[in-house]
Write an enzyme that holds these catalytic residues in place. Structure first.
Site, PDB file in Angstrom:
ATOM      1  CG  ASP A 125      28.230  39.829  49.466  1.00  0.00           C
ATOM      2  OD1 ASP A 125      28.002  38.631  49.641  1.00  0.00           O
ATOM      3  OD2 ASP A 125      28.897  39.969  48.349  1.00  0.00           O
TER       4      ASP A 125
ATOM      5  CG  HIS B 281      29.235  32.065  43.707  1.00  0.00           C
ATOM      6  ND1 HIS B 281      30.569  32.953  43.549  1.00  0.00           N
ATOM      7  CD2 HIS B 281      28.775  32.968  45.069  1.00  0.00           C
ATOM      8  CE1 HIS B 281      30.738  33.588  44.758  1.00  0.00           C
ATOM      9  NE2 HIS B 281      29.558  33.861  45.361  1.00  0.00           N
TER      10      HIS B 281
ATOM     11  CG  ASP C 268      28.253  37.416  43.861  1.00  0.00           C
ATOM     12  OD1 ASP C 268      28.062  38.251  43.665  1.00  0.00           O
ATOM     13  OD2 ASP C 268      28.603  37.155  45.227  1.00  0.00           O
TER      14      ASP C 268
HETATM   15 ZN   LIG Z   1      28.540  39.121  46.392  1.00  0.00          ZN
HETATM   16 ZN   LIG Z   2      28.811  35.237  46.731  1.00  0.00          ZN
END
Ligand SMILES: [Zn+2]
Ligand SMILES: [Zn+2]
Length: 305
Positions: free
Chosen positions: A69, A141, A209
């Site tokens: 994404d 993350h 994120d």
């Molecule tokens: Zn993301």
């Molecule tokens: Zn991510």
């Protein structure tokens, strides 16, 4: 008055997957005659096209991390730049492993009429684009992830009355403004004689994120604008945010408050968050200067007059 400002727009505000009502989270920044893109998920170029700021002119692409994404839209974007007859190189910066990922994505975009100059950054690395200064720090993350700070330094004010009083020829004023010492006919003038005090410039941070961390607080210290993920609107989703290494609105607002940011712009909403505005209060109660982002929301950061 300096003309250097930052125009900023949210190209998209979604996490995980593009939706009919929300493109994937991405930010476009215009500085002088440069465009900087932060993250490029699937469909980003479609949103860029409707924005109308241009695609060919994107010189620098910052990637937060190698999740689909945030990067899957890159080959398509580069192909579109190629179809627009771009010939100047494009710089792509991201965390360790990004160059390898871009090389693999480039299997479907192998021949481009310009160089794609990829560079894996380490936390603490810096970069520069036409006077815009960038730095990065590590986010927290599930994969290597970077958050970025961008700064526009501000020059000292030139004081023409002083220059006239010192009889400095006008042709030397510009050099003094650049903080150079000038000499003419046996005379010397220094910048301190004709320039005002040092002034703070503009600063913004791009954080997505990640869990909130002290490193991110330092990165966003006193920024004019913090663009930050708020994947979950409800604080009831905090355990999910911990598990998936994201943030709730309230956590993003705490980060903004602790960093001393002037303004917080929330983005990267979970597809489950249908109307992010519904949760605005969870952030504003902690940090009143919060704006819940929406696709194509645009703002300008300007030096105070
Ligand atoms: Zn993301
Ligand atoms: Zn991510």
């Amino acid at each position: 008055m300096w003309a250097m400002v930052l125009d900023i727009t949210l190209v998209g505000t979604g996490g995980m997957m593009p939706l009919p009502t929300r493109w994937l989270s991405s930010v476009l920044i215009r500085y002088a005659d440069h465009l900087v893109l932060f993250d490029c998920g699937e469909g980003t170029q479609i949103s860029l096209r409707t924005l109308g700021w241009g695609i060919k002119g994107i010189d620098l692409i910052l990637i937060s991390h190698v999740h689909g994404d945030h990067i899957a839209g890159l080959p398509g974007l580069l192909l579109t730049q190629s179809n627009s007859a771009r010939t100047e190189p494009v710089d792509v910066l991201g965390p360790p492993g990004m160059t390898d990922a871009v090389d693999r994505l480039r299997v479907i975009a192998p021949y481009l009429p310009f160089d794609v100059r990829c560079r894996d950054l380490q936390p603490g690395d810096t970069f520069e684009l036409g006077g815009l200064r960038g730095s990065c720090t590590q986010a927290e993350h599930h994969v290597p992830c970077l958050a970025y700070r961008l700064e526009v330094p501000r020059g000292r004010a030139f004081l023409p009355d002083r220059a006239r009083r010192l009889a400095i020829p006008v042709e030397h004023w510009r050099a003094l403004q650049r903080e150079e010492i000038v000499t003419w006919d046996g005379h010397t003038a220094t910048p301190d004689e004709v320039l005002g005090p040092r002034r703070t410039g503009l600063a913004m941070a791009l954080v997505t994120d990640t869990r909130p961390t002290p490193d991110l607080e330092r990165l966003a210290r006193n920024v004019d604008l913090l663009i930050c993920e708020g994947t979950y609107g409800s604080s009831d989703d905090q355990p999910k945010a911990v598990e998936r290494k994201h943030m709730t609105f309230a956590e993003a607002a705490c980060l903004a408050r602790n960093a001393g940011a002037r303004k917080l712009l929330l983005t990267h909403f979970s597809p489950a968050v249908v109307d992010p505005l519904q949760y605005a209060q969870n952030a504003t109660i902690v940090f009143p200067e919060t704006v819940v982002g929406r696709d194509h929301l645009t703002l300008t950061l300007n030096f105070p007059t």
